[in-house]
Design an enzyme around this catalytic site. Structure first.
Site, PDB file in Angstrom:
ATOM      1  N   HIS A   8       0.855  -1.246   0.058  1.00  0.00           N
ATOM      2  CA  HIS A   8      -0.029   0.087   0.103  1.00  0.00           C
ATOM      3  C   HIS A   8       0.642   1.293   0.067  1.00  0.00           C
ATOM      4  CE1 HIS A   8       0.955  -0.191   4.372  1.00  0.00           C
ATOM      5  NE2 HIS A   8       0.608   0.981   4.508  1.00  0.00           N
ATOM      6  N   VAL A  12       1.522   1.766  -7.058  1.00  0.00           N
ATOM      7  CA  VAL A  12       0.264   1.167  -7.290  1.00  0.00           C
ATOM      8  C   VAL A  12      -0.491   0.912  -6.214  1.00  0.00           C
ATOM      9  CG1 VAL A  12      -0.638  -1.118  -8.465  1.00  0.00           C
ATOM     10  CG2 VAL A  12       1.253  -0.056  -9.496  1.00  0.00           C
ATOM     11  N   SER A 103       3.349  -7.523 -14.957  1.00  0.00           N
ATOM     12  CA  SER A 103       3.868  -6.407 -15.634  1.00  0.00           C
ATOM     13  C   SER A 103       3.947  -6.905 -17.059  1.00  0.00           C
ATOM     14  CB  SER A 103       5.274  -6.299 -15.205  1.00  0.00           C
ATOM     15  OG  SER A 103       6.317  -5.559 -16.182  1.00  0.00           O
ATOM     16  N   SER A 104       3.962  -5.909 -18.049  1.00  0.00           N
ATOM     17  CA  SER A 104       3.936  -6.502 -19.700  1.00  0.00           C
ATOM     18  C   SER A 104       5.419  -6.776 -19.958  1.00  0.00           C
ATOM     19  CB  SER A 104       3.728  -5.100 -20.217  1.00  0.00           C
ATOM     20  OG  SER A 104       4.742  -4.028 -19.719  1.00  0.00           O
ATOM     21  N   CYS A 105       6.199  -6.683 -18.818  1.00  0.00           N
ATOM     22  CA  CYS A 105       7.479  -7.656 -19.294  1.00  0.00           C
ATOM     23  C   CYS A 105       7.221  -8.898 -19.355  1.00  0.00           C
ATOM     24  CB  CYS A 105       8.613  -6.828 -18.477  1.00  0.00           C
ATOM     25  SG  CYS A 105       8.725  -7.671 -16.740  1.00  0.00           S
ATOM     26  N   TYR A 132      13.016 -10.686 -13.113  1.00  0.00           N
ATOM     27  CA  TYR A 132      11.719 -10.044 -12.641  1.00  0.00           C
ATOM     28  C   TYR A 132      10.617 -10.215 -13.548  1.00  0.00           C
ATOM     29  CZ  TYR A 132       8.082  -6.343 -11.931  1.00  0.00           C
ATOM     30  OH  TYR A 132       7.166  -5.733 -11.587  1.00  0.00           O
ATOM     31  N   LYS A 136       6.946 -12.795 -12.483  1.00  0.00           N
ATOM     32  CA  LYS A 136       5.626 -12.325 -12.566  1.00  0.00           C
ATOM     33  C   LYS A 136       4.856 -13.628 -13.312  1.00  0.00           C
ATOM     34  CE  LYS A 136       5.356  -8.452 -10.574  1.00  0.00           C
ATOM     35  NZ  LYS A 136       4.703  -8.216  -9.426  1.00  0.00           N
ATOM     36  N   LEU A 162       3.887   2.238 -16.002  1.00  0.00           N
ATOM     37  CA  LEU A 162       2.984   2.995 -15.189  1.00  0.00           C
ATOM     38  C   LEU A 162       3.747   4.035 -14.717  1.00  0.00           C
ATOM     39  CD1 LEU A 162       1.731   0.124 -12.793  1.00  0.00           C
ATOM     40  CD2 LEU A 162       0.221   1.217 -14.690  1.00  0.00           C
ATOM     41  N   HIS A 175      12.340   3.795 -13.175  1.00  0.00           N
ATOM     42  CA  HIS A 175      11.808   3.564 -14.466  1.00  0.00           C
ATOM     43  C   HIS A 175      11.923   4.896 -15.433  1.00  0.00           C
ATOM     44  CE1 HIS A 175       9.578   0.321 -12.784  1.00  0.00           C
ATOM     45  NE2 HIS A 175      10.068  -0.620 -13.732  1.00  0.00           N
ATOM     46  N   TRP A 198      19.981   7.952 -22.048  1.00  0.00           N
ATOM     47  CA  TRP A 198      20.431   6.427 -22.380  1.00  0.00           C
ATOM     48  C   TRP A 198      19.649   6.200 -24.038  1.00  0.00           C
ATOM     49  CZ3 TRP A 198      20.835   1.880 -18.542  1.00  0.00           C
ATOM     50  CH2 TRP A 198      22.006   2.254 -17.783  1.00  0.00           C
TER      51      TRP A 198
END
Length: 317
Positions: A8, A12, A103-105, A132, A136, A162, A175, A198
Site C-alpha cells: 500500500h 500502485v 507487468s507487461s515485461c 523479474y 511475474k 506505469l 523507470h 540513454w
C-alpha cells in the site's frame, strides 16, 4: 467486507488504496516493519488472524534497466517469495477474490504488436529484466493453477508501463518516466546547457497513469465471475491493462522537457541499451468488458511533475 492491499505504500498499492478509501471502503494494510511479506510464517499468521474477503497483490520489488541488471537475484527471489506467500495464504484462508498485478515485461521481447494475452511464453524474454519477468509469469501461473485445482477466484492483470504519484524517482533505479522527470528538472535547476539520455530514443513505449490502473483494478476485481470467464478466459489466464497508445522515448523526452521548462539540448548516448524496440499491449479484451483509460499522457505527466515538486521529502536519493 475485509480488503487487504499488499504494497500500500508503493505507487500502485497507494493508488488502489486511495480509490477504495474514496468510496468509503475499509482497507487493512501492514507496513514492512509490521509484516515481512517474504516470511511465510508471518504472512500465514497475518491472513489467519484477519480472514480477508479480497486481496490486491500490488507488493513487489520493482526498478528500471539499471536496477534489474544490478540486482537480478534480489528481483527474482523477493518477488517469488512475496507472491507465493500471499497467494497460498489466500487459498488456505478462503479469500473470495485475489487480484495479482503483473507487468507487461512478461511477454517475449520480439512479440508481434500489439501484444495479445495469448503471446505469453511464445518466445525469449528481454534479457535486461528476465529474472523479474520470470517471477511475474510464475505469479500468473500460480493463480491459474489454484483456480484450476481448487476452484479459486484469483485474477491476474498485466499493466503496461506505469507512472504517477508515489513513483520511484531514484537517480539510478527508477523507470523511464520518473527518471526523465528528475533528470530534466535537475538539468533546469543546475542550468545545464545539455542533458544526456540513454539509448537512441527510438524505442516506443505505452504508458498508463497509476490512478487509471487503480480504477481498472477495482473494476476487474468486482466483475461477475461468469461474465469475466466468458469474455476473457481470465480465470485460467490474465488480462492486459493499458492505454492502447504508444510514444517514442524521444517524444516522451520532448514532452517532459516542455513540462519542466528545460531549454537545453538533448543528447542521446547510443552506447547505452535501448531495451525492447516496441511494447504496446492489446487491450481489446478489457475494452470489451467496458473499461478504457481516461488520463491523457501530457495531463498525467504534468500532474506527476507537480507531485514531484511538492513531495521532495519523499523522493529517494
Amino acid at each position: 467486507m475485509k480488503i487487504y492491499v499488499a504494497g500500500h505504500r508503493g505507487m500502485v498499492g497507494s493508488a488502489i488504496l486511495r480509490n477504495l478509501c474514496k468510496n468509503n471502503i475499509e482497507v487493512i494494510t501492514a507496513t514492512k516493519e509490521e509484516l515481512d511479506l517474504t516470511n511465510q510464517s508471518q504472512v500465514s499468521d497475518f491472513f489467519y488472524k484477519n480472514q480477508f474477503d479480497q486481496v490486491y497483490l500490488a507488493a513487489a520489488r520493482v526498478g528500471g534497466i539499471f536496477a534489474n541488471n544490478s540486482y537480478p537475484a534480489d528481483f527474482i527471489y523477493e518477488n517469488l517469495m512475496i507472491q507465493n506467500n500471499i497467494i497460498n495464504s489466500s487459498y488456505k484462508n478462503n479469500v473470495k477474490r485475489l487480484l495479482f498485478l503483473g507487468s507487461s515485461c512478461i511477454y517475449p521481447k520480439l512479440s508481434s504488436q500489439p501484444i495479445k494475452e495469448e503471446y505469453l511464453l511464445n518466445g525469449k524474454l528481454e534479457s535486461t529484466n528476465e529474472p523479474y519477468a520470470i517471477a511475474k509469469i510464475a505469479g500468473i501461473k500460480l493463480c491459474e493453477s489454484f483456480n484450476r485445482q481448487f476452484k479459486c477466484d484469483f485474477r491476474s492483470i498485466m499493466p503496461t508501463n506505469l507512472y504517477g504519484p508515489n513513483d520511484n524517482f531514484h537517480k539510478e533505479n527508477s523507470h523511464v518516466l520518473p527518471s526523465l522527470i528528475r533528470k530534466f528538472h535537475e538539468a533546469k535547476i543546475n542550468r545545464n546547457s545539455s542533458i544526456t539520455l540513454w539509448g537512441s530514443g527510438l524505442p516506443y513505449r505505452e504508458f498508463l497513469h497509476v490512478d487509471d490502473l487503480a480504477e481498472a483494478s477495482i473494476f476487474i476485481m468486482n466483475l461477475d465471475k461468469i461474465k469475466l470467464n466468458e469474455s476473457t478466459g481470465i480465470m485460467t489466464s490474465h488480462i492486459n491493462v493499458g492505454s492502447g497508445i504508444d510514444y517514442s522515448i524521444k517524444e516522451i523526452a520532448e514532452i517532459i522537457s516542455k513540462i519542466t521548462n528545460y531549454k537545453g539540448k538533448i543528447i542521446w548516448d547510443k552506447s547505452m541499451p535501448d531495451g525492447t524496440e516496441k511494447k504496446l499491449l492489446d487491450v481489446s479484451k478489457l475494452r470489451k468488458l467496458g473499461w478504457e483509460s481516461k488520463i491523457l499522457l501530457e495531463d498525467g505527466l504534468q500532474s506527476t511533475y507537480e507531485w514531484f515538486l511538492n513531495n521532495q521529502e519523499f523522493i529517494r536519493n
